[in-house]
Design an enzyme around this catalytic site. Structure first.
Site, short mmCIF file in Angstrom:
data_model
loop_
_atom_site.label_atom_id
_atom_site.label_comp_id
_atom_site.label_asym_id
_atom_site.label_seq_id
_atom_site.Cartn_x
_atom_site.Cartn_y
_atom_site.Cartn_z
N ASP A 113 0.45 -0.98 -0.20
CA ASP A 113 -0.36 0.03 -0.26
C ASP A 113 0.97 1.37 -0.32
OD1 ASP A 113 -2.69 1.51 0.03
OD2 ASP A 113 -1.47 2.21 2.38
N ASP A 169 -1.34 -0.18 5.64
CA ASP A 169 -1.85 0.03 7.51
C ASP A 169 -3.27 0.61 7.64
OD1 ASP A 169 -1.48 1.93 5.72
OD2 ASP A 169 -1.20 3.71 7.77
N ASP A 209 -7.56 -1.38 4.18
CA ASP A 209 -6.24 -2.67 3.60
C ASP A 209 -6.31 -4.14 4.63
OD1 ASP A 209 -5.01 -1.27 2.07
OD2 ASP A 209 -3.73 -0.30 4.11
#
Length: 832
Positions: free
Chosen positions: A534, A730, A734
Site C-alpha cells: 500500500d 496499514d 487494507d
C-alpha cells in the site's frame, strides 16, 4: 483453601463443646485419627470401603482428596494429622486462590463475557514428548477451548470457558499427570530456571564424578581381561563399579525414569521410554552378573549414557532459555516498585507496580521505567520505547499522549494516569502474541512429531528383532548389541529440529522490531514471490499535510473544512484526521443517514442536505456535477492526493495532500528486488501520486485508484497465477487484502483492524526489517531442513551399524547425546 478453613472452624467448634474427645467407642476418624462421635455417622468411600469421619470438615477434605485422584495418599502415609489440615495436598490449598478475580487480574486476559486466557509455567517439562502429553491432556478437559505449549519457554497458553471450568481445576488436572502448573510470573519463572539449572548441574556433577571412577575401574577390568587378573580382584572391581553406579542411577538418572513413567501411565511411548529401558536393563543385567559372579557388566556404559544425556539436556535447556530471552526480557522490564501519587496529586508513596489499579496517578522520574499503560496528565519528556518496538530513537511525549508500560522516561519527570494494568497492557499482548507464534507448529513440525511418535514404537520392535537374531547367532553378544541399538535410536534430535529453530528465529525478529503473530508465517515467507505495498502510511510516512484548499465561490475555506471535518470526524483514515485537525473546534452538525464506502468516501445528511466526501471516482459516482477544469489545471500533474467535497448537484471544494516518502523505502525495494521478488504498488490515490512514489522507489508495477475490493481481487489474481503474495499495509481499508494474502505485514501505526488481520506487525519504523524477516525466514527453513536431515541421517544410519554389532553401548550413548546437542547448537546460529 476453603476446605482448610471449613475444617479449622469445625475443629474449633468441636473442641469447644468437648464432643470429639468425650466419645471414643465408635472408633477413630480414618482421616485425622481423632475419636468419632456417635451421632453424625459420617463416612467417605475410600478404596471401596466406607471409612468413618469425625466431622464434616474431615469428610470434605477426604472427599476432595479422593475426587482429585490422590487416594494413594491414604495408602502411603505414615501417620495421621491431629489437626486435619496436614493431609490436604498443597496444590488443593494453593490453586483455589487463583479463582479470585482480583488475583486473576494480574495474569488472566478476558476475551469476552466468559472466555479467559492465561499463560502458565509448567514444571517438569523434559522433552518434546512432555509438550505433546500436556497439550493433548489439557485440550481434552471440558471447557478448555485451546492450549499451546511453548517448548522454548516451558509455558502453556491456555484458553477456557469460565462457566464450564475454573482455572484452579485446570491447575489441579495438570498436577494429576505428574506436572505442576502456576500462573506466569517473570520473577517466579527466573527462579524456576535457576532451580532447574542448579538441579541439572548437581545431577550432572554426580554422574560425572562417579562416572569417572567407574570408567577407571572399567579400564582395569578390560586390561585384566586381556592380560589376566585374579578372580578376587575382578569381583572386587565389579562390586566397586556397582556401588559407584548406584548414586548415578538413584539420583542422576531419576528424571528419565519419572518421565518414562508418566508416558506409560498415559499409555504412550515417549522419548524417555527407550532411554529408561536402556539404562534400567543395562544396570539390572550388570547388577545380576555382579551378584552371581560371572557374565558381562555394562556399568561404564550406564554412567556414560547418563552423563552425556544429562549434559545434552542441560545445554539444551540453556539454549532453550536463550531462545526465549527476548520474551523474558520484555516481562522483566517492568519495575518492581513505583511512585503513586495521592488523588489530589500531593503525597507520594512507594507501592508495588503489580498493585496499581486503573485510575491511579503515578510519578515517573527520568531514568525510570513506566510501570503500566497510561496517559500523561502533567509534564513532557522523551520516551525510549526500543524494547517494545525496536525503535532506538526516543519519542517525544506531551500531555494527553499515551505511555506504554516498559518504556523508559529519558529527560523530564512525568505524571501519568493508569489506563491498563496486568494482562490488558500492550506489553502483555506482545508477550501473548510471541508465545502463540512460538507455540504454533507449522506443518513440518507436526509431521516431525508424528514421525517421532511412530518411530519410537518402530525402534522398540527393531530392538526386539535384533535381540532375537543375535540370540540365535551369538548368545554372548546379543544383549550388548540390542542395548546399543536401543540407546542409539532415541529420536530426540528429530523432535527438537523444528521448535528450537522457530523459537530462535522469532526471538531474532522480535529484537529487530517485527512481532510475528503466527509461527506458520515464517514458513510462508520463505516461499514469497510477490510483495504488494500500500502507499499511504506504508511507503510514505502516513503523516499527510494539507497543501491547499480550493473552494467554490459560494463557500469559504473554513466553512468547507467544517463540513468536511463533520463528515470525517469518526473515520480512522490519515487524511480524515488531518481534515479534523485543520478544522479546529468543530461546529455542531447533526449528521443523518451516514453511509461509508470502504476505499471510496462518506455520505451523510447535514440539515437535510446530502454531502459527499471522497476520492474523485467516488464523487463521480454520487454527484452529477463535474470538477471544474480550472481546479484540475491548478493541480496540474502534481503528485498529490486529492479529496473532493460535493453535494448532489455541485462540487464544493477540493483538498490536496502531500505525504513524504520514508527515507528507507527505496532501500527496502532495492533489497527485495535483489532477492528476486516482484514488487507491486497498489493504492487508492490518483495516478500522479502513485507514479511519483513508484519512480522514487524503483517500483515498475504500480496500480492507482484501486478500491479495497479491487486490491483483493488483484492479489487473488496473482495467487491464481501461482504467485505467493506478501501484502504490506496499514489502514482499515487494507484489512480485506491483508487477510487474503498468503502472508501479511501491518505497520506499527496501523489501525487495530489491520493489525488483527496481519500475520506480522512491524513495531519499529524501520522498513528494511521486512527484508531482514525474509532472510531470516529462508535461514530458518534451511536450518530446520538441516536439523531434520541430520536427525534422520543419524537415526537411519546409526541403527543398522549398531544392529551389526559395530557400536559399543558407551559409544552409542555419546552419539545419541551429541546428535541432540548438535541440533540445538545449529538452531542457536539463527540468533546471531
Amino acid at each position: 483453601m476453603k476446605l482448610a478453613i471449613a475444617k479449622r472452624d469445625v475443629d474449633q467448634d468441636s473442641s469447644e463443646t468437648g464432643v470429639v474427645s468425650a466419645v471414643t467407642d465408635a472408633g477413630d476418624c480414618f482421616h485425622c485419627g481423632l475419636p468419632v462421635p456417635p451421632a453424625p455417622g459420617l463416612t467417605v468411600n475410600i478404596d471401596g470401603v466406607d471409612q468413618p469421619m469425625c466431622c464434616h470438615g474431615c469428610q470434605a477434605v477426604a472427599e476432595a482428596i479422593i475426587a482429585s485422584g490422590h487416594g494413594n495418599f491414604y495408602r502411603v502415609r505414615t501417620e495421621v494429622s491431629p489437626t486435619g489440615q496436614g493431609p490436604v495436598p498443597e496444590f488443593l490449598r494453593d490453586t483455589e486462590v487463583y479463582d479470585v478475580p482480583e488475583i486473576q487480574g494480574q495474569f488472566v486476559h478476558s476475551l469476552g463475557a466468559d472466555m479467559r486466557e492465561a499463560s502458565l509455567i509448567l514444571e517438569g517439562i523434559t522433552c518434546a514428548a512432555c509438550i505433546w502429553l500436556n497439550e493433548q491432556y489439557i485440550a481434552g478437559l471440558p471447557g478448555v477451548t485451546d492450549v499451546r505449549v511453548n517448548y522454548a519457554t516451558q509455558r502453556a497458553l491456555v484458553r477456557w470457558d469460565e462457566t464450564r471450568i475454573k482455572l484452579s481445576e485446570i491447575l489441579q488436572s495438570i498436577q494429576k499427570i505428574g506436572y505442576r502448573a502456576l500462573p506466569y510470573n517473570p520473577d517466579q519463572q527466573q527462579e524456576l530456571h535457576r532451580q532447574q539449572r542448579r538441579l541439572q548441574l548437581r545431577r550432572l556433577a554426580v554422574a560425572g564424578l562417579f562416572g569417572m571412577q567407574v570408567m577407571m575401574i572399567s579400564i582395569s577390568l578390560y586390561a585384566g581381561a586381556w592380560s589376566g587378573m585374579e578372580v578376587s580382584f575382578e569381583r572386587l572391581f565389579r562390586w566397586l563399579s556397582l556401588g559407584l553406579t548406584l548414586p548415578v542411577m538413584l539420583y542422576s538418572a531419576t528424571p528419565f525414569f519419572i518421565s518414562a513413567g508418566r508416558d506409560l501411565a498415559r499409555r504412550r511411548v515417549g522419548m524417555d521410554v527407550p532411554v529408561s529401558l536402556a539404562i534400567g536393563i543395562a544396570f539390572g543385567s550388570s547388577a545380576w552378573a555382579t551378584i552371581i559372579g560371572h557374565g558381562e557388566i555394562y556399568f561404564d556404559s550406564v554412567v556414560m549414557f547418563v552423563f552425556f544425556l544429562s549434559a545434552s539436556r542441560y545445554f539444551e535447556n540453556m539454549a532453550r532459555q536463550r531462545c526465549a530471552a527476548s520474551v523474558e526480557k520484555l516481562a522483566q522490564s517492568l519495575p518492581v516498585v513505583t511512585t503513586r501519587l495521592a488523588p489530589d496529586g500531593g503525597a507520594e508513596e512507594s507501592v508495588a507496580a503489580a498493585m496499581l489499579a486503573i485510575g491511579d496517578r503515578v510519578l515517573v522520574r527520568p531514568g525510570e521505567t513506566v510501570p503500566a499503560d497510561g496517559e500523561i496528565i502533567a509534564g513532557f519528556s522523551a520516551l525510549d520505547e526500543s524494547l517494545l518496538n525496536g525503535e532506538s530513537i526516543p519519542v517525544d511525549k506531551n500531555i494527553g499522549d499515551r505511555l506504554l508500560g516498559g518504556s523508559i522516561n529519558v529527560t523530564n519527570p512525568l505524571q501519568m494516569e493508569v489506563k491498563s494494568v496486568g494482562a490488558d497492557t500492550v506489553m502483555a499482548e506482545i508477550q501473548r502474541t510471541i508465545e502463540r507464534a512460538q507455540a504454533e507448529k507449522p506443518p513440518l513440525a507436526r509431521l516431525a512429531d508424528r514421525v517421532a511418535a511412530r518411530f519410537i514404537s518402530l525402534v522398540l520392535l527393531i530392538v526386539v528383532s535384533v535381540a532375537v537374531f543375535w540370540w540365535l547367532h551369538d548368545t554372548e553378544r546379543w544383549f550388548e548389541i540390542a542395548l546399543a541399538v536401543l540407546i542409539v535410536s532415541c529420536p530426540c534430535a528429530l523432535s527438537l529440529a523444528t521448535p528450537t529453530a522457530i523459537s530462535a528465529s522469532l526471538g531474532k525478529l522480535q529484537s529487530a522490531g517485527l512481532l510475528v503473530k503466527r509461527g506458520s508465517a515464517l514458513e510462508t515467507l520463505n516461499r514469497i514471490t510477490h510483495v504488494v505495498f500500500d502507499k499511504t502510511g506504508t511507503l510514505t510516512r502516513g503523516r499527510p499535510r494539507l497543501e491547499r484548499v480550493i473552494c467554490s465561490p459560494q463557500y469559504e475555506r473554513n466553512q468547507c473544512l467544517q463540513i468536511a471535518a463533520a463528515l470525517e470526524q469518526h473515520s480512522e483514515h490519515p487524511l480524515a484526521r488531518v481534515l479534523v485537525q485543520e478544522a479546529g473546534i468543530l461546529e455542531k452538525h447533526e449528521l443523518a443517514r451516514v453511509t461509508s464506502t470502504a476505499g471510496g468516501g462518506i455520505c451523510a445528511s447535514i440539515d437535510d442536505e446530502d454531502y459527499f466526501i471522497g476520492n474523485v471516482s467516488y464523487i463521480a459516482s454520487h454527484s452529477s456535477a463535474e470538477i471544474p477544469a480550472q481546479w484540475l489545471d491548478e493541480i496540474g500533474a502534481d503528485a498529490v492526493t486529492t479529496v473532493v467535497l460535493a453535494r448532489a448537484d455541485r462540487v464544493i471544494a477540493m483538498f490536496t495532500f502531500v505525504d513524504d516518502l520514508r527515507e528507507d523505502a527505496k532501500t527496502l525495494i532495492t533489497h527485495l528486488q535483489n532477492l528476486g521478488k516482484s514488487v507491486v504498488l497498489m493504492t487508492g490515490d490518483g495516478d500522479a501520486a502513485a507514479r511519483q512514489v513508484a519512480d522514487l522507489t524503483g517500483i515498475r508495477d504500480y496500480r492507482a485508484q484501486m478500491s479495497p475490493q479491487a486490491k483483493m481481487e488483484a492479489v487473488q489474481a496473482l495467487q491464481q497465477d501461482s504467485a505467493v503474495v506478501l501484502m504490506i499495509g496499514d489502514g482499515v481499508n487494507d484489512a480485506p487484502v491483508l487477510s487474503s494474502a498468503n502472508v501479511s505485514i501491518a505497520m506499527g501505526g496501523a489501525s487495530s483492524l489491520a493489525k488483527t488481520s496481519a500475520d506480522i506487525v512491524l513495531t519499529a519504523n524501520h522498513l528494511p526489517a521486512i527484508a531482514q524477516a525474509m532472510v531470516v525466514a529462508v535461514r530458518t527453513q534451511r536450518n530446520i531442513y538441516q536439523n531434520m536431515g541430520w536427525a534422520l541421517m543419524y537415526n537411519f544410519g546409526a541403527i543398522p551399524i549398531a544392529a551389526m554389532g559395530l557400536i559399543a553401548p558407551w559409544l552409542a550413548a555419546i552419539g545419541m547425546s551429541l546428535s541432540s546437542l548438535l541440533v540445538v547448537l545449529n538452531a542457536l546460529r539463527l540468533t546471531r
